[in-house]
Scaffold this active site. Structure first.
Site, mmCIF file in Angstrom:
data_model
loop_
_atom_site.group_PDB
_atom_site.id
_atom_site.type_symbol
_atom_site.label_atom_id
_atom_site.label_comp_id
_atom_site.label_asym_id
_atom_site.label_seq_id
_atom_site.Cartn_x
_atom_site.Cartn_y
_atom_site.Cartn_z
ATOM 1 N N ASP A 166 0.845 -1.199 0.000
ATOM 2 C CA ASP A 166 0.000 0.000 0.000
ATOM 3 C C ASP A 166 0.882 1.252 0.000
ATOM 4 O OD1 ASP A 166 -2.307 1.827 0.868
ATOM 5 O OD2 ASP A 166 -3.277 -0.135 0.934
ATOM 6 N N HIS A 227 -3.324 5.700 3.775
ATOM 7 C CA HIS A 227 -4.161 4.537 3.491
ATOM 8 C C HIS A 227 -3.545 3.245 4.017
ATOM 9 C CE1 HIS A 227 -6.094 1.569 0.658
ATOM 10 N NE2 HIS A 227 -7.146 2.295 0.988
ATOM 11 N N SER A 399 -11.544 -1.308 0.083
ATOM 12 C CA SER A 399 -10.215 -1.441 0.667
ATOM 13 C C SER A 399 -10.277 -1.530 2.187
ATOM 14 C CB SER A 399 -9.304 -0.287 0.261
ATOM 15 O OG SER A 399 -9.715 0.906 0.867
#
Length: 602
Positions: A166, A227, A399
């Site tokens: 990520d 994220h 996600s």
């Protein structure tokens, strides 16, 4: 051993699935053209037995015809070659979709070229939401949530490494103890923002960008989302750490942060090599991974088919023994058109809402394997560009669903050796079918919502995922005793405190008619509890008051019988105490629920 047959839509589908062939990536992959994305790099895979000498002549010929210089940068761990298009000055040249397609077809005229594809950008698959929500009922409820609280009696993921591929990681006190050494795979120093290319520091430098900085979205800008840290916290944030923050679903697993997404996203070439490295494979110029992961989480996507490079990397990771979990994407579209969710050998995850239905934004289709709640409160940094300090925020999107599936995979693997296919099957066969999508021929959400408790109980009962079967609920005894011994301060002058208690393992049944509740109020320091100052109530899963246990009377009866037969069993029950007096040293010391049918914890 009692079993019940479990199918997604009957025997016909099983026979169809058994005879289906894997999708094959096109030799010239133009599937991303519709996204109108400019790129500067291509990935060329040579046919078996062909060497790079033949490729050089082909690149020189195609480059002359297009007015570009095509320069080989390196051979990837997948075997393909990364090629950069350059202008006459030797700088990277952005190619529009039409020019990219012409150039790829020209290179593919050489029969030694097995496949060619753009080194496209992938993005995080999430949408931020209001940061002030503080509850996560989807983790603790059956049929609309993951039914996790009961599963923690069986496994918390101890001993399993989960790679979060990520944006990297930021320092966070609710997560740091569960973070191992990782790696930064971003090749482009400008995208990485750390002054160099690949290095051993997966620190998230922020993925914000201004208008005009990203060629695929020239009119857009965005703030940093942190994220990767949000995904990591959903999986392995610390639990029982002085009431701080949140609890990760697999809170004894370890996170291996692998940075592939920076400013504007991340490239297929970087992500593919990160997959191989994270699972324990070799990548040229990169040290061996000292913490190979058994689960790889990819909460990212892009439009287009599953490319040869991506599929080769996934195949290598699975061959290394890793479960590859992928977010389906948030385009309210068929997942067939988004990568890597449309690749083979991945667990593709759709998102559900708080009613247990497929979420309106979630991608769907026959390639969905399972679903999970598409919202999560988790760890972040509060900075809008660079890091500014730790915090928490709710994000919504597939996600946030994917890391819940990765967590369950880790919890399964902590209980014994299983192959990636066995782990996938255990999650499928022991989930909850969702009537609005499990049997929908078009908007499919796969086998339905994961159920952590039933899956871990099946593992404990000897089920291994090799057969399409699951234990029937009556095979397991229902737990009968639930207790919270944590102290909750009851503020004075008309304020209240709420102490939660998680009831689990009731398999959708309501509470019993003859339950017993026991509670204790305590004073810190001097003084005593004045019963006339307090109202105490038992509140059920849906926020309804089951019984007012005490209402400012003279006698505090701390053990009472209740009729909970009209109220949902599984989920968070609460003891709520309101203090009308002035004493500021009163606490809910502890409380418990006992259901008939046995005594003591299961």
């Amino acid at each position: 051993m009692p079993t019940s047959s479990v199918t997604k839509a009957g025997l016909a589908l099983i026979l169809l699935s058994a005879t289906a062939t894997a999708a094959t990536a096109p030799r010239v992959d133009t599937s991303a053209e519709a996204a109108n994305v400019a790129i500067s790099r291509l990935i060329v895979k040579l046919a078996p037995g062909k060497d790079s000498g033949a490729l050089s002549a082909t690149l020189e010929r195609a480059g002359r015809a297009s007015g570009r210089r095509l320069t080989p940068l390196r051979q990837l761990a997948t075997g393909g070659w990364l090629i950069q298009a350059e202008d006459s000055a030797g700088s990277a040249a952005l190619l529009g979709p039409d020019e990219t397609a012409r150039l790829m077809h020209d290179v593919a005229r050489d029969p030694s070229v097995a496949s060619i594809e753009p080194d496209r950008l992938l993005k995080p698959a999430f949408t931020p939401n209001d940061e002030h929500y503080v509850l996560q009922p989807w983790y603790f409820r059956e049929r609309v949530g993951t039914n996790t609280a009961g599963a923690w009696h069986y496994s918390t993921g101890a001993g399993v490494n989960v790679a979060v591929i990520d944006t990297g990681i930021v320092p966070h006190s609710d997560l740091a103890a569960n973070v191992l050494d990782g790696y930064d795979f971003i090749t482009d120093a400008a995208a990485a923002r750390d002054g160099d290319g690949r290095d051993a520091n997966p620190n998230d430098e922020g993925d914000w960008y201004a208008v005009g900085e990203c060629p695929d979205v020239p009119g857009d800008s965005k703030f940093s989302g942190w994220h990767g840290t949000h995904v990591a916290g959903s999986i392995a944030a610390l639990a029982n750490n002085a009431s701080k923050g949140i609890a990760g679903m697999a809170h004894h697993a370890k996170i291996v942060p692998v940075r592939v997404l920076g400013r504007c996203g991340g490239t297929v070439s970087d992500i593919a090599e990160a997959l191989i490295w994270a699972s324990g494979g070799a990548v040229s110029g990169t040290p061996v991974n000292a913490n190979p992961a058994s689960v790889l989480n990819l909460s990212l996507n892009a439009p287009g088919s599953c490319s040869t490079t991506m599929q080769d990397a996934i195949d290598a990771a699975v061959a290394n023994g890793a479960v590859v979990v992928v977010a389906a994407g948030n385009n309210a579209s068929n997942v067939d058109y988004y990568t890597p969710a449309n690749c083979e050998q991945v667990v593709t995850v759709a998102a559900t809402d708080l009613q247990g239905q497929i979420h309106p934004y979630s991608n769907y289709g026959d390639r969905i394997d399972v679903a999970a709640p598409g919202q999560a409160l988790s760890t972040i940094d509060v900075g809008t560009t660079v890091q500014a300090g730790e915090g928490y925020r709710i994000y919504i999107g597939t996600s946030t669903a994917a890391p819940q599936v990765s967590s369950l995979a880790a919890m399964i693997l902590a209980e014994g050796p299983f192959t990636p296919r066995q782990v996938e099957n255990l999650m499928k066969y022991n989930g909850t079918a969702l009537l609005d999508c499990t049997f929908d021929a078009v908007k499919s959400c796969g086998w339905g919502l994961i159920d952590a408790l039933h899956t871990l109980r099946a593992v404990g009962a000897g089920y291994d995922g090799n057969a399409v079967s699951t234990p029937i609920p009556s095979f397991f005894p229902k737990p009968t005793y639930f207790e919270n011994t944590a102290n909750y301060y009851v503020p004075a002058t008309g304020l209240y405190a709420s102490s939660p208690n998680t009831v689990w393992g009731q398999y959708g049944a309501n509470g019993p008619a003859g339950a017993i509740v026991n509670f204790k109020l305590a004073v810190r320091g001097t003084g005593s509890v004045n019963p006339r100052d307090f109202r105490i109530a038992l509140v059920g899963v849906n926020g309804s008051t089951i019984k007012v246990l005490h209402d400012r009377g003279t006698v505090l009866t701390t053990t009472q019988s209740i009729n909970a037969s009209a109220f949902t069993g599984d989920g968070i029950w609460s003891l709520v105490a309101k203090n009308f007096g002035t004493a500021n040293n009163v606490y809910i010391d502890s409380w418990s629920l006992s259901f008939p049918g046995g005594g003591g914890p299961l």
